[in-house]
Design a protein around this motif. Sequence first.
Motif, PDB file in Angstrom:
ATOM      1  N   VAL A 104       0.927  -0.975   0.115  1.00 39.71           N
ATOM      2  CA  VAL A 104       0.073  -0.124   0.219  1.00 39.71           C
ATOM      3  C   VAL A 104       0.810   1.204   0.133  1.00 39.71           C
ATOM      4  CG1 VAL A 104      -0.422   0.104   2.651  1.00 39.71           C
ATOM      5  CG2 VAL A 104      -1.907   1.007   0.992  1.00 39.71           C
ATOM      6  N   ASN A 105       0.321   2.289  -0.608  1.00 35.49           N
ATOM      7  CA  ASN A 105       1.309   3.327  -0.957  1.00 35.49           C
ATOM      8  C   ASN A 105       1.200   3.937   0.561  1.00 35.49           C
ATOM      9  OD1 ASN A 105       2.048   2.293  -2.942  1.00 35.49           O
ATOM     10  ND2 ASN A 105       0.278   3.632  -4.517  1.00 35.49           N
ATOM     11  N   SER A 106       1.204   3.844   1.273  1.00 38.34           N
ATOM     12  CA  SER A 106       1.404   5.175   2.450  1.00 38.34           C
ATOM     13  C   SER A 106       2.634   4.647   3.748  1.00 38.34           C
ATOM     14  CB  SER A 106       0.560   4.148   3.324  1.00 38.34           C
ATOM     15  OG  SER A 106       0.164   4.688   4.663  1.00 38.34           O
ATOM     16  N   PRO A 107       3.276   5.718   4.287  1.00 34.86           N
ATOM     17  CA  PRO A 107       4.082   5.651   4.947  1.00 34.86           C
ATOM     18  C   PRO A 107       3.633   4.677   6.359  1.00 34.86           C
ATOM     19  CG  PRO A 107       3.389   7.417   4.834  1.00 34.86           C
ATOM     20  CD  PRO A 107       2.311   7.162   3.667  1.00 34.86           C
ATOM     21  N   SER A 108       2.808   5.019   6.564  1.00 37.74           N
ATOM     22  CA  SER A 108       2.155   3.845   7.552  1.00 37.74           C
ATOM     23  C   SER A 108       2.604   2.549   7.803  1.00 37.74           C
ATOM     24  CB  SER A 108       0.614   4.541   8.871  1.00 37.74           C
ATOM     25  OG  SER A 108      -0.414   5.096   7.279  1.00 37.74           O
ATOM     26  N   PHE A 109       1.926   2.285   6.472  1.00 38.00           N
ATOM     27  CA  PHE A 109       2.516   0.913   7.064  1.00 38.00           C
ATOM     28  C   PHE A 109       2.931   0.696   5.618  1.00 38.00           C
ATOM     29  CE2 PHE A 109      -2.619   1.356   6.163  1.00 38.00           C
ATOM     30  CZ  PHE A 109      -3.179   0.182   7.695  1.00 38.00           C
ATOM     31  N   PRO A 110       4.387   0.694   6.358  1.00 41.50           N
ATOM     32  CA  PRO A 110       5.855   0.622   5.937  1.00 41.50           C
ATOM     33  C   PRO A 110       5.754  -1.419   5.480  1.00 41.50           C
ATOM     34  CG  PRO A 110       6.216   0.556   8.226  1.00 41.50           C
ATOM     35  CD  PRO A 110       5.062   0.686   8.203  1.00 41.50           C
ATOM     36  N   PRO A 111       6.322  -2.018   4.508  1.00 42.75           N
ATOM     37  CA  PRO A 111       6.302  -3.894   4.493  1.00 42.75           C
ATOM     38  C   PRO A 111       7.364  -3.979   5.693  1.00 42.75           C
ATOM     39  CG  PRO A 111       7.004  -2.802   2.140  1.00 42.75           C
ATOM     40  CD  PRO A 111       6.745  -1.595   3.424  1.00 42.75           C
ATOM     41  N   ASN A 112       7.736  -5.557   5.987  1.00 42.83           N
ATOM     42  CA  ASN A 112       8.684  -5.180   6.513  1.00 42.83           C
ATOM     43  C   ASN A 112       9.245  -6.935   5.370  1.00 42.83           C
ATOM     44  OD1 ASN A 112      10.518  -5.468   8.658  1.00 42.83           O
ATOM     45  ND2 ASN A 112       9.202  -6.811   9.994  1.00 42.83           N
TER      46      ASN A 112
END
Lengths: 203, 203
Positions: A104-112
Amino acid sequence: MVGASSSSVVNVYPLANYTFGTKEPKMEKDTSVADRLARMKVNYMKEGMRTSVEAILLVQEHNHPHILLLQIGNTFCKLPGGRLKPGENEIDGLKRKLCSKLAVNSPSFPPNWQVGECVAVWWRPNFETVMYPYCPPHITKPKECKKLFIVHLTEREYFAVPRNLKLLAVPLFELYDNVQRYGPVISTIPQQLSRFQFNMVSS
Amino acid sequence: MVGASSSSVVNVYPLANYTFGTKEPKMEKDTSVADRLARMKVNYMKEGMRTSVEAILLVQEHNHPHILLLQIGNTFCKLPGGRLKPGENEIDGLKRKLCSKLAVNSPSFPPNWQVGECVAVWWRPNFETVMYPYCPPHITKPKECKKLFIVHLTEREYFAVPRNLKLLAVPLFELYDNVQRYGPVISTIPQQLSRFQFNMVSS
């Protein structure tokens, strides 16, 4: 003695742990195989050998490993990934491609996502569709090198899939020996993964 | 991050570096597939799941990797290796099998083979010839687990081949996609090895 690598353990979580949303479409750059090979040729003239990186993302259902594939249209399936920029590091490039294809292009869901072992390397000797798991003898200027990496998922993830694609979880037993449907690269992933010990986490 | 394993390097020396002699014949224990499966069943009753170990020995010609295969009769090829004794360690068992199949029986020529990475694991769910690169779902008591290891050769070796067998050096390009001739296990060795970087030593 490096036999210890025989016991590489990969944690695999249930498909139900993951959440799947959608995002804006991500169109293919080419509309035909001929277009694709022509674009490859132009890029080769400018930048030399193409290096592409692809991710094997694992989930489990009924204690059997499944691989996440992106389906385009009704039949063609591919691994998430893509071409490195000239000089780009493989790990960074794969993370960039995974973000563009699945995050998702959102800084609140950074992929890990953790880029792990390289499990296969394929070579394209000519501007043609055929690839080999070695650089064929007498080929001094291969046109593409494609590397497949296991990417370790954490226990929970949120995937955002471009609206024009479908994300499928395909069991190893469906891929195995199914070159007609999945092609030579994806259909031999079960063999590449066979040396790993899968730790099937149940929730 | 374990991506570093993508760059495992394997030194491969020319076939001409190695010397091949013969020794007393080593007969197959079974004369038919049916006999073999029947013996497997008897052993399973006594000892439980069979574990077998096989060696991938690499040499090079014209800078292309070749694998050493034992040919029995005119068509059937197999990797050197065999069944572990109950409780036997995999590495020790593979060395024992390599000695019995390929070493001269003399304490003045001790072989110096290094058992390396496990590259594939195959499972036999039933007392049948078919094997899979995973334990199929719902199979709780597989009948055999077969592991393939790279065995690193030193620069020079002396092989003693049983008189009833032929030792062949087969190029990867001959194995690839040739399931008819070599079967599913041996024909996908090129894919299993694709992640290694081969350092072709020239003499």
